[in-house]
Write an enzyme that holds these catalytic residues in place. Structure first.
Site, PDB file in Angstrom:
ATOM      1  N   CYS A 120       0.802  -1.223   0.000  1.00  8.89           N
ATOM      2  CA  CYS A 120       0.000   0.000   0.000  1.00  8.89           C
ATOM      3  C   CYS A 120       0.837   1.276   0.000  1.00  8.89           C
ATOM      4  O   CYS A 120       0.324   2.356  -0.300  1.00  8.89           O
ATOM      5  CB  CYS A 120      -0.951  -0.007   1.185  1.00  8.89           C
ATOM      6  SG  CYS A 120      -2.043  -1.440   1.231  1.00  8.89           S
ATOM      7  N   HIS A 253      -3.144   7.132   2.197  1.00  8.61           N
ATOM      8  CA  HIS A 253      -3.597   5.842   1.718  1.00  8.61           C
ATOM      9  C   HIS A 253      -4.994   5.584   2.259  1.00  8.61           C
ATOM     10  O   HIS A 253      -5.257   5.763   3.444  1.00  8.61           O
ATOM     11  CB  HIS A 253      -2.622   4.755   2.178  1.00  8.61           C
ATOM     12  CG  HIS A 253      -3.131   3.366   2.019  1.00  8.61           C
ATOM     13  ND1 HIS A 253      -3.694   2.918   0.849  1.00  8.61           N
ATOM     14  CD2 HIS A 253      -3.177   2.324   2.884  1.00  8.61           C
ATOM     15  CE1 HIS A 253      -4.060   1.659   0.998  1.00  8.61           C
ATOM     16  NE2 HIS A 253      -3.760   1.277   2.233  1.00  8.61           N
ATOM     17  N   ASN A 283     -10.113  -0.082  -0.068  1.00  4.92           N
ATOM     18  CA  ASN A 283      -8.654  -0.017  -0.034  1.00  4.92           C
ATOM     19  C   ASN A 283      -8.125  -0.615  -1.329  1.00  4.92           C
ATOM     20  O   ASN A 283      -8.191  -1.829  -1.529  1.00  4.92           O
ATOM     21  CB  ASN A 283      -8.147  -0.794   1.184  1.00  4.92           C
ATOM     22  CG  ASN A 283      -6.633  -0.797   1.315  1.00  4.92           C
ATOM     23  OD1 ASN A 283      -5.918  -0.416   0.392  1.00  4.92           O
ATOM     24  ND2 ASN A 283      -6.149  -1.241   2.455  1.00  4.92           N
TER      25      ASN A 283
END
Length: 326
Positions: A120, A253, A283
């Site tokens: 990520c 993020h 996500n």
């Protein structure tokens, strides 16, 4: 001789058309005898929906669409690009790199093209590498992409993780400039925490060894994330000689709304300066920051001259931040 800097000149993103709501997943879980609810998911994550690819669509396909939008926004042709970096944890194949496959799909050849794997945090890592290469004179026009098909790593018997992730891609065109765009970067990793977020499988002798589905210790990730994100944010501000009050936007993020708002509060940033797309995208790992940036630019929120903080945290355990004047 004047210094060379790098500046983002165009952004782009792409989401696969298939939108999957929380209720869609709740129904799927119920068919497996697992209980969940839309309220439970929203309360703990802030996620209401995500997008999943259809069969036959790979990370490079999502990346291609995002890059075309970014190139158009920058007023550049693909043959003007002299560096391609793709951040992904879901490559099209073991090798060659998704970046090399993307290069071919863009119809160009010759420039360096490679993948960055920091989960990520991957886009922050990729942007930092591209900035360094441009400053060193090794490139002048780079495509930096985050592209993921995380839906193919999910365990739909695990209600705590399968609701979190989605697919998508985001890209930026980063070009050499006489004036600073990227002001400071900061990258870190700590492999001691590799086990708290991982896909512990590999390919050997024609078979998958281990477990090829995502595993996460959510509480451990949460505890680590808030602290390291604040640390990275303060480091890049210090490197750039800026203060919290100089920030116009925070684009973190998009993992969990509680982590995101927690970081904003630590930086004393009003929540209306926090860019949030996790509610509709979930996500999307390395794609989440460039997706959110493109959304903020195209919606008119992020304007030229704004000071923007990008920051990510992911499996590895990796984390980092980029401070830039857009």
């Amino acid at each position: 001789m004047s210094a060379t800097y790098s500046r983002i000149t165009g952004t782009g993103s792409f989401l696969p058309p298939r939108r999957v709501s929380n209720q869609d997943l709740v129904d799927q879980l119920a068919a497996r005898g697992l209980e969940s609810s839309d309220d439970w998911i929203v309360e703990r994550t802030g996620i209401r929906a995500r997008h999943f690819v259809d069969d036959g669509i790979n990370s490079s396909d999502l990346a291609l669409a995002a890059c075309r939008h970014a190139l158009e926004a920058a007023g550049r042709r693909a043959d003007e690009v002299d560096l391609i970096i793709v951040a992904t944890s879901t490559p099209d194949m073991v090798f060659p790199s998704t970046a090399a496959i993307l290069q071919h799909k863009l119809g160009v050849a010759g420039c360096p093209a490679f993948d960055v794997q920091a989960v990520c945090s991957g886009f922050v890592y990729g942007l930092t590498v591209a900035d360094a290469m441009i400053r060193a004179g090794n490139a002048r026009c780079a495509l930096v992409v985050g592209a993921e098909v995380f839906s193919r790593l999910l365990d739909f018997n695990d209600r705590t993780t399968c609701v979190l992730f989605g697919d998508g891609a985001g890209a930026v065109v980063l070009e050499a400039s006489d004036t600073p765009g990227i002001l400071a970067t900061d990258l870190h990793a700590d492999g001691r925490h590799a086990g708290i977020l991982c896909v512990p499988g590999t390919v050997q002798n024609g078979q998958v060894l281990g477990d090829p589905l995502l595993k996460m210790d959510g509480q451990a990730v949460f505890k680590l994330a808030v602290g390291v994100l604040e640390q990275a944010a303060r480091t890049v501000l210090e490197k750039a000689g800026r203060q919290d009050s100089d920030l116009d936007w925070l684009i973190p993020h998009q993992a969990n709304i509680r982590i995101m708002t927690g970081t904003a509060k630590k930086l004393r940033l009003p929540l209306d300066k926090l860019i949030v797309t996790v509610d509709e995208h979930g996500n999307t790992s390395a794609a989440s920051i460039p997706l959110a940036l493109d959304h903020a630019v195209r919606s008119g929120r992020v304007q030229r001259g704004d000071t923007v903080m990008l920051e990510g945290v992911g499996g590895g355990f990796t984390w980092g931040a980029v401070l830039l004047d857009y």
